[in-house]
Motif scaffolding. Structure first.
Motif, PDB file in Angstrom:
ATOM      1  N   TYR A 198       0.836  -1.197   0.000  1.00 31.76           N
ATOM      2  CA  TYR A 198       0.000   0.000   0.000  1.00 31.76           C
ATOM      3  C   TYR A 198       0.876   1.255   0.000  1.00 31.76           C
ATOM      4  CZ  TYR A 198      -3.744  -3.214   1.247  1.00 31.76           C
ATOM      5  OH  TYR A 198      -4.646  -4.245   1.259  1.00 31.76           O
ATOM      6  N   ASP A 199       0.437   2.279  -0.720  1.00 35.64           N
ATOM      7  CA  ASP A 199       1.151   3.552  -0.776  1.00 35.64           C
ATOM      8  C   ASP A 199       0.551   4.586   0.167  1.00 35.64           C
ATOM      9  OD1 ASP A 199       2.972   2.800  -2.879  1.00 35.64           O
ATOM     10  OD2 ASP A 199       1.278   2.947  -4.257  1.00 35.64           O
ATOM     11  N   GLU A 200      -0.775   4.527   0.353  1.00 39.17           N
ATOM     12  CA  GLU A 200      -1.480   5.537   1.140  1.00 39.17           C
ATOM     13  C   GLU A 200      -2.524   4.878   2.024  1.00 39.17           C
ATOM     14  OE1 GLU A 200      -3.357   8.163  -1.612  1.00 39.17           O
ATOM     15  OE2 GLU A 200      -1.485   8.983  -2.392  1.00 39.17           O
ATOM     16  N   ALA A 201      -2.845   5.558   3.126  1.00 39.50           N
ATOM     17  CA  ALA A 201      -3.979   5.174   3.961  1.00 39.50           C
ATOM     18  C   ALA A 201      -4.732   6.444   4.334  1.00 39.50           C
ATOM     19  CB  ALA A 201      -3.509   4.443   5.222  1.00 39.50           C
ATOM     20  N   TRP A 202      -6.055   6.414   4.158  1.00 41.40           N
ATOM     21  CA  TRP A 202      -6.894   7.567   4.464  1.00 41.40           C
ATOM     22  C   TRP A 202      -7.800   7.208   5.630  1.00 41.40           C
ATOM     23  CZ3 TRP A 202      -6.453  12.205   1.788  1.00 41.40           C
ATOM     24  CH2 TRP A 202      -5.612  12.172   0.654  1.00 41.40           C
ATOM     25  N   ILE A 203      -7.807   8.045   6.657  1.00 41.26           N
ATOM     26  CA  ILE A 203      -8.525   7.759   7.885  1.00 41.26           C
ATOM     27  C   ILE A 203      -9.611   8.806   8.081  1.00 41.26           C
ATOM     28  CG2 ILE A 203      -8.317   7.571  10.393  1.00 41.26           C
ATOM     29  CD1 ILE A 203      -5.238   7.054   8.285  1.00 41.26           C
ATOM     30  N   GLY A 204     -10.862   8.353   8.204  1.00 40.43           N
ATOM     31  CA  GLY A 204     -11.989   9.268   8.282  1.00 40.43           C
ATOM     32  C   GLY A 204     -12.369   9.644   9.703  1.00 40.43           C
ATOM     33  N   GLU A 205     -13.292  10.586   9.788  1.00 39.77           N
ATOM     34  CA  GLU A 205     -13.786  11.103  11.074  1.00 39.77           C
ATOM     35  C   GLU A 205     -15.295  10.908  11.165  1.00 39.77           C
ATOM     36  OE1 GLU A 205     -14.399  15.421  13.340  1.00 39.77           O
ATOM     37  OE2 GLU A 205     -13.286  15.314  11.463  1.00 39.77           O
ATOM     38  N   HIS A 206     -15.733  10.196  12.218  1.00 37.82           N
ATOM     39  CA  HIS A 206     -17.165  10.048  12.493  1.00 37.82           C
ATOM     40  C   HIS A 206     -17.388  10.072  14.000  1.00 37.82           C
ATOM     41  CE1 HIS A 206     -16.762   8.224   8.434  1.00 37.82           C
ATOM     42  NE2 HIS A 206     -17.903   8.851   8.228  1.00 37.82           N
ATOM     43  N   GLU A 264     -17.782   3.395  11.461  1.00 41.47           N
ATOM     44  CA  GLU A 264     -16.422   3.905  11.330  1.00 41.47           C
ATOM     45  C   GLU A 264     -16.145   4.738  12.581  1.00 41.47           C
ATOM     46  OE1 GLU A 264     -15.568   4.878   6.877  1.00 41.47           O
ATOM     47  OE2 GLU A 264     -17.667   5.336   7.294  1.00 41.47           O
ATOM     48  N   ILE A 265     -15.402   4.189  13.517  1.00 43.64           N
ATOM     49  CA  ILE A 265     -15.420   4.693  14.887  1.00 43.64           C
ATOM     50  C   ILE A 265     -14.210   5.538  15.265  1.00 43.64           C
ATOM     51  CG2 ILE A 265     -16.900   2.820  15.713  1.00 43.64           C
ATOM     52  CD1 ILE A 265     -14.358   1.440  16.754  1.00 43.64           C
TER      53      ILE A 265
END
Length: 227
Positions: A1-9, A15-16
């Motif tokens: 993997y080149d990138e990881a995107w982490i979301g906000e909820h 998605e915690i």
């Protein structure tokens, strides 16, 4: 993997991760080459100066591996708990992004809106990345995301690329970026365009199906209690 995107909820129970910047700070100490992005930071939930300051800190902690992905906030249940009218979230995102980009460029900003005020705001530390970390704007179906990306010379996160409506909008979105870029004098790049779809990692297909079914049961049970 080149990138990881982490979301906000902050609601939904699915998605915690409540703060992608905290998660990225931890992940950056356990990785060496992986680029780490907020996918996305919901701008109406934060003062733009504080978020810009955190991103610059992460830019130094990661030695240039952080990316800032932004959006208005996907879950209306998040906005409801924060007392935010979902109808204003897109407008609030645009107001915040304008300030954040200016701060990352080293500008001093004064602005007063109905939800934040910044008086002679300036970042105390220049970014590690020159001229600043990569910025991307989320897009689903409407042209609002591509317009914002083009206006600020940012990349695009097509977060619904594998859904029928989202896939159909991809060509339209790129057309919007090209047209809006001419208006604002920015240069669009397909290399800064990410197409996103769901993925579940498991030992087998049967295990994946069981995991997803269990997860949905928990989400629906949570929603029955909060809605």
């Amino acid at each position: 993997y080149d990138e990881a995107w982490i979301g906000e909820h902050h609601s939904g129970g699915w998605e915690i991760i409540a703060d992608p910047t905290v998660f990225i700070a931890a992940a950056s100490q356990r990785t060496t080459h992986l680029r780490l992005g907020t996918g996305v930071a919901s701008l109406p939930y934060h003062h733009p100066l504080l978020l810009a300051d955190r991103i610059v800190l992460l830019d130094h902690l990661t030695r240039g591996r952080v990316m800032l992905g932004v959006g208005p906030g996907q879950l209306t249940s998040d906005a409801k708990m924060l007392g935010i009218d979902p109808n204003h979230q897109r407008r609030m995102m645009d107001e915040s992004l304008e300030v954040i980009v200016a701060l990352l460029r080293g500008e001093t900003v004064s602005r007063a809106t109905d939800w934040f005020t910044i008086a002679d705001g300036v970042l105390q530390l220049r970014p590690f990345t020159f001229p600043h970390p990569e910025v991307c704007v989320a897009a689903t179906f409407s042209p609002a995301g591509p317009r914002a990306a083009a206006r600020h010379g940012a990349g695009l996160l097509s977060v619904a690329a594998t859904q029928e409506g989202g896939f159909d909008a991809l060509g339209t979105h790129w057309g919007v970026i090209e047209e809006e870029s001419k208006v604002h004098g920015t240069t669009p790049s397909r290399e800064a365009w990410r197409l996103m779809g769901p993925m579940h990692v498991a030992e087998s297909e049967e295990q994946a199906i069981a995991d997803v079914a269990y997860g949905f049961d928990r989400v629906f049970d949570y929603l029955r209690h909060v809605i």
